[in-house]
Design an enzyme around this catalytic site. Structure first.
Site, PDB file in Angstrom:
ATOM      1  N   ASP A 305       0.816  -1.206   0.000  1.00  0.00           N
ATOM      2  CA  ASP A 305       0.000   0.000   0.000  1.00  0.00           C
ATOM      3  C   ASP A 305       0.855   1.264   0.000  1.00  0.00           C
ATOM      4  O   ASP A 305       1.907   1.324   0.637  1.00  0.00           O
ATOM      5  CB  ASP A 305      -0.884  -0.015   1.256  1.00  0.00           C
ATOM      6  CG  ASP A 305      -1.772   1.201   1.370  1.00  0.00           C
ATOM      7  OD1 ASP A 305      -2.606   1.398   0.472  1.00  0.00           O
ATOM      8  OD2 ASP A 305      -1.620   1.954   2.348  1.00  0.00           O
ATOM      9  N   GLU A 358       1.388  -0.328  -5.207  1.00  0.00           N
ATOM     10  CA  GLU A 358       0.431   0.744  -5.455  1.00  0.00           C
ATOM     11  C   GLU A 358       1.249   2.036  -5.443  1.00  0.00           C
ATOM     12  O   GLU A 358       1.524   2.602  -4.384  1.00  0.00           O
ATOM     13  CB  GLU A 358      -0.665   0.779  -4.384  1.00  0.00           C
ATOM     14  CG  GLU A 358      -1.759   1.782  -4.731  1.00  0.00           C
ATOM     15  CD  GLU A 358      -2.267   2.581  -3.543  1.00  0.00           C
ATOM     16  OE1 GLU A 358      -3.213   3.362  -3.735  1.00  0.00           O
ATOM     17  OE2 GLU A 358      -1.724   2.454  -2.438  1.00  0.00           O
TER      18      GLU A 358
END
Length: 625
Positions: A305, A358
């Site tokens: 993330d 990401e």
């Protein structure tokens, strides 16, 4: 009883390369009790407390091992599922404070915060075949179609209670298999205190959330996924951690896991602390955490993330709010090295496991191997494709004719990285509207646009990711406090969208042109760029066998297109294998292909797409609409 600590490689610990630290720290159940170990180098004293000593820190004081800053103690007769915390003092007369175990294997259900003694080695796995085949199944040349799921809100019981891991295994897995997705991606499943954080503010890095059951229940869920041929990717959050008093913040009375420098410490965008990646103990914690999920839970991949927040020291900060690196730049050198170490270790120790970044900037080499100077991820989320595509779909029909570059530009950089095309949870929250409502026009046009969007995504080079609810045209923004609106499935339009996504997944799996050459320019060729015939685009997807190529034609306009010539393909007889406007998907059945090898034409409904394939004897897998 410090045999566990004695086996630890002290040199690797001090070098920040002990990726097996979880084997030595935390609570380890033994024959006659439990061995506890915790890293707290600045503490004056540490005790383990729990119901076995009436939470009194004067008992079961821990021994400090100089050189590592690790404290240990063996407590007799402490059994599995016993609650515990660590009591720490910063000085002899200082007020003691309690912390949960950073390496805990299980935790109490929020809002309670105690750790639990838990033995993960008593689960018997039955996924040997999957594990043996994983490297091949997850190769770059194979299809990867990911269903992103927030487990607590996918579906709930009648009283709005969560389904358990085992109940989800019985309901979610058959659904994903029926829809022909290859993987499930779980939004953070690690323990977290605050429901609205969706799991991204992690409290228990080694703990599956107790909201849905026990760690062994979660093992069962993964085991069943593998039994049914479905890979499991987990969201992993090594970029920041919350400031809850019982957690990692100021763990031993000093900024232990976070940076001491206040300009490097706080991630202002989320009100969290940033890990100090330069500390060996922090490196050991995070690297061993990644290994832990692979080794103990058979995880098949990590979606890391907010990688951009890790790469840049000035991420979401204004001038004067951040400290430059030793070279005067904004690159976060320690975090970059950590990401390289993470990818190196995971790929070395667990061949076939995939890592996804990401990452929303143009940082070079994100999916270049570390030994070639890159960061080492297998894939990067293609945020540029996502932003351009959704911006294009939000335009009115006339505006689209003026912006063909929104469709053509992503191919200009398509081979710079290995990409996943994400239509994720972030695009259907915070007033961004659900996917079906992003298109303009009438209700029927919005549904036609959604069918067109999905066909475009599956036709475009890159692996696929779709957030739950999108596959049946969820009409509300996603919320973590309720289940998806499954009652929409009573309506034919929503059934049609679901069938379309299923058939696209089937096509994607069995048509080699749709996945073999994602990483090669040999696999793609533009035919129509949206200019000669405004808002009409066409391209070829190619495979090793030239007869397996596919022709994709898209009409992004509100006009019907009649007699579109296939002149460039004289000598090849085509047939339609997919029509996004089919009645089967809730369309009007307008569009198709006719003619012979010398003269061929197609016609398209507004907001629709066709997929054509060279005529030849059909195999058993080509029963498409």
């Amino acid at each position: 009883m410090d045999a566990i600590y004695a086996e630890m490689d002290k040199e690797d610990w001090q070098a920040g390369q002990l990726d097996t630290a979880y084997r030595f720290l935390g609570a380890h159940l033994m024959d006659a009790g439990t061995h506890f170990a915790v890293w707290a180098p600045a503490a004056y004293s540490v005790s383990v407390v729990g119901p076995f000593n009436d939470w009194d820190g004067r008992d079961h004081r821990m021994k400090k091992h100089e050189g590592t800053g690790i404290w240990t103690v063996f407590v007799p007769k402490v059994d599995e599922r016993t609650l515990y915390k660590y009591e720490l003092k910063t000085a002899k007369d200082a007020t003691p404070f309690l912390k949960t175990d950073p390496y805990a294997r299980a935790m109490e259900l929020r809002p309670k915060t105690a750790s639990l003694v838990y033995d993960l080695d008593r689960y018997s796995w039955s996924d040997e075949q999957w594990m043996a085949e994983r490297d091949k199944r997850q190769s770059f040349r194979n299809p990867i179609s990911i269903y992103e799921v927030h487990l607590p809100s996918w579906k709930r019981k009648e009283d709005n209670e969560y389904l358990t891991y085992r109940e989800l295994a019985n309901e979610l897995i058959p659904y994903v298999k029926e829809m022909a997705f290859t993987h499930i991606e779980l939004m953070p499943i690690t323990e977290y205190p605050h429901d609205p954080s969706w799991g991204y503010q992690v409290m228990g890095y080694f703990t599956p959330t107790s909201r849905l059951g026990t760690p062994k229940d979660f093992m069962y869920f993964i085991d069943q996924c593998h039994k049914h041929g479905i890979g499991v990717i987990m969201d992993w959050v090594p970029g920041h951690f919350p400031k809850d008093e019982h957690g990692l913040q100021m763990f031993d009375g000093t900024p232990l896991y976070e940076y001491a420098d206040p300009k490097k410490r706080e991630q202002k965008e989320w009100g969290t602390n940033i890990f100090d990646y330069g500390k060996p103990g922090v490196q050991n914690f995070l690297l061993s955490n990644a290994r832990f999920w692979c080794e103990k839970f058979h995880i098949d991949g990590f979606r890391v993330d907010a990688v951009a927040s890790m790469l840049y020291l000035d991420y979401s900060k204004n001038a004067g709010e951040w400290s430059p690196n030793k070279h005067g730049g904004n690159e976060h050198l320690e975090a970059i090295q950590f990401l390289k170490d993470f990818n190196t270790i995971i790929h070395r120790e667990f061949p076939g496991i995939l890592t996804f970044a990401e990452e929303s900037t143009s940082w070079p080499g994100m999916t270049t191997p570390v030994h070639h100077g890159g960061i080492g991820f297998d894939y990067k989320w293609n945020m540029g494709w996502m932003n351009d595509t959704l911006a294009y779909f939000k335009k009115g029909a006339r505006e689209r004719a003026e912006a063909p570059n929104k469709i053509t530009f992503p191919m200009m950089y398509n081979y710079s990285e290995n990409f996943v095309l994400p239509l994720s949870h972030d695009e259907v929250v915070h007033l961004k509207k659900p996917l079906v409502r992003k298109g303009t026009g009438s209700e029927s046009q919005q549904f036609a646009n959604l069918r067109l969007l999905f066909t475009y995504m599956y036709g475009h080079p890159g692996k696929k990711l779709l957030f739950m609810g999108g596959e049946f045209a969820e009409t509300s923004e996603w919320s973590e406090d309720r289940e998806l609106h499954w009652s929409l499935m009573d309506q034919e339009r929503h059934q049609g969208i679901q069938q379309l996504v299923k058939q696209l997944n089937v096509l994607y799996r069995y048509e080699p042109a749709m996945h073999q050459f994602d990483r090669s320019a040999d696999g793609f060729e533009w035919i129509e760029l949206g200019e000669k015939t405004p808002s009409v685009f066409a391209f070829l997807r190619k495979a090793e066998d030239p007869s397996d190529h596919l022709l994709f034609v898209f009409n992004f306009s509100d006009r019907k297109i009649a007699d579109y010539s296939l002149g460039p393909f004289l000598g090849v007889q085509y047939r339609t294998i997919f029509n996004s406007d089919s009645h089967f998907y809730g369309g009007e059945n307008g569009g198709g292909h006719y003619g012979n090898m010398e003269e061929q034409y197609i016609w398209l409904s507004s907001f629709s797409a066709l997929i054509l394939k060279p005529e030849r004897k059909m195999s058993g897998n080509e029963n498409y609409l």
